[in-house]
Scaffold this active site. Structure first.
Site, PDB file in Angstrom:
ATOM      1  CD  GLU A  38      -2.492   0.968   2.889  1.00  0.00           C
ATOM      2  OE1 GLU A  38      -2.132   0.080   3.698  1.00  0.00           O
ATOM      3  OE2 GLU A  38      -3.436   1.744   3.118  1.00  0.00           O
ATOM      4  CE  LYS A 109      -7.154   0.779   3.715  1.00  0.00           C
ATOM      5  NZ  LYS A 109      -5.931   1.153   4.446  1.00  0.00           N
ATOM      6  CB  CYS A 147      -4.004  -2.255   4.326  1.00  0.00           C
ATOM      7  SG  CYS A 147      -3.109  -2.551   5.871  1.00  0.00           S
ATOM      8  CB  VAL A 174      -0.011  -0.716  12.251  1.00  0.00           C
ATOM      9  CG1 VAL A 174       0.853   0.161  11.378  1.00  0.00           C
ATOM     10  CG2 VAL A 174      -1.452  -0.265  12.165  1.00  0.00           C
TER      11      VAL A 174
END
Ligand code: ACM
Length: 267
Positions: A38, A109, A147, A174
């Site tokens: 990404e 996205k 993501c 993350v």
């Protein structure tokens, strides 16, 4: 066909240097499809709108798209890469599918993560799948999600119902859970998935985001057929038989899609 995912640490806002690095990493594989992370050329945790303005671009004519096309031409492959898209006054966290002829498809996205909501608009277009061909002329159907979309099973499901054999998943993860979840996204849809995550960390004020690496490729039976560590910069490649994603039988009496009961589900 062969699919690769590229894992590396981009330098914040250093688009040209990052593209040079990505070019070099792509040279390490002869895959038919290469998935990059990404926002792979820009970095992720933008400190200001001005920073995002500097690195965002119009699709299909921006510098990242043009450079990806050159790489795709040279390597005779298709590349999926996350791009900061600028469209009029708006920004999108997008991914492009680029071949020798240029951008074949783009995805904005849908599920924005955390402070992305302060900078980007969420994509509103329905999930779409495109037909591609590997070097042997075998057709495969590609879907793209980005993501945090992994957290919403509807994203992968929509792509699978549209006919995706393989889901490319450019990421800047993350949260630690995704590498455990992706084999399940693959299993519950009987598709291949290719998650390309980044490594390293980025700070904004007193907040630091550390990206978890662990890029992985999963098969329709829910196995991670390859994965990278949390910190290495590397290219992971898998040889896959795309026809495995077309068999949705679970038992002689069960079919993953035909047994669905949409009328019973809550939306
Ligand atoms: C993410 O969606 N980049 C966590």
């Amino acid at each position: 066909m062969k699919v690769s995912v590229v894992q590396y640490t981009p330098e914040y806002l250093k688009v040209d240097a990052n593209l040079d690095r990505l070019d070099g990493l792509c040279a390490a594989t002869d895959a038919d499809l290469i998935v990059l992370p990404e926002l792979a050329a820009s970095g992720y945790f933008f400190k200001s709108v001005a920073d995002l303005v500097d690195v965002s671009e119009q699709i299909p004519d921006g510098r990242v798209c043009r450079r990806l096309q050159k790489i795709a031409q040279r390597r005779e492959c298709t590349i999926v890469c996350g791009v900061a898209e600028k469209n009029g006054p708006y920004f999108f966290n997008s991914a492009v599918v680029v071949g020798a002829e240029g951008v074949a498809a783009a995805y904005r996205k849908v599920h924005l993560f955390y402070k992305e909501k302060e900078l980007f608009r969420a994509g509103k277009e329905p999930y779409e799948v495109i037909d591609l061909y590997d070097r042997n002329g075998t057709k495969y159907r590609l879907g793209v999600m980005i993501c945090f979309d992994w957290y919403f099973p509807e994203a992968a499901r929509s792509l699978a119902l549209k006919g995706a054999d393989l889901i490319a998943h450019p990421s800047n993860l993350v949260r630690k859970d995704c590498p455990r979840a992706m084999p399940i996204r693959a299993l519950e849809n009987r598709v291949f998935t290719a998650t390309a995550n980044r490594t390293g960390s980025e700070s904004h004020g007193d907040e630091t985001l550390t990206f978890i690496g662990q890029s992985l490729i999963c098969s329709p039976d829910g196995q991670a057929i390859g994965s990278l560590s949390a910190t290495e910069e590397a290219v992971l490649t898998a040889e896959i038989d795309i026809s495995e994603a077309r068999n949705k039988r679970i038992t002689p009496l069960n079919d993953l899609f035909l047994d669905r009961r949409p009328g019973r589900y809550y939306y």
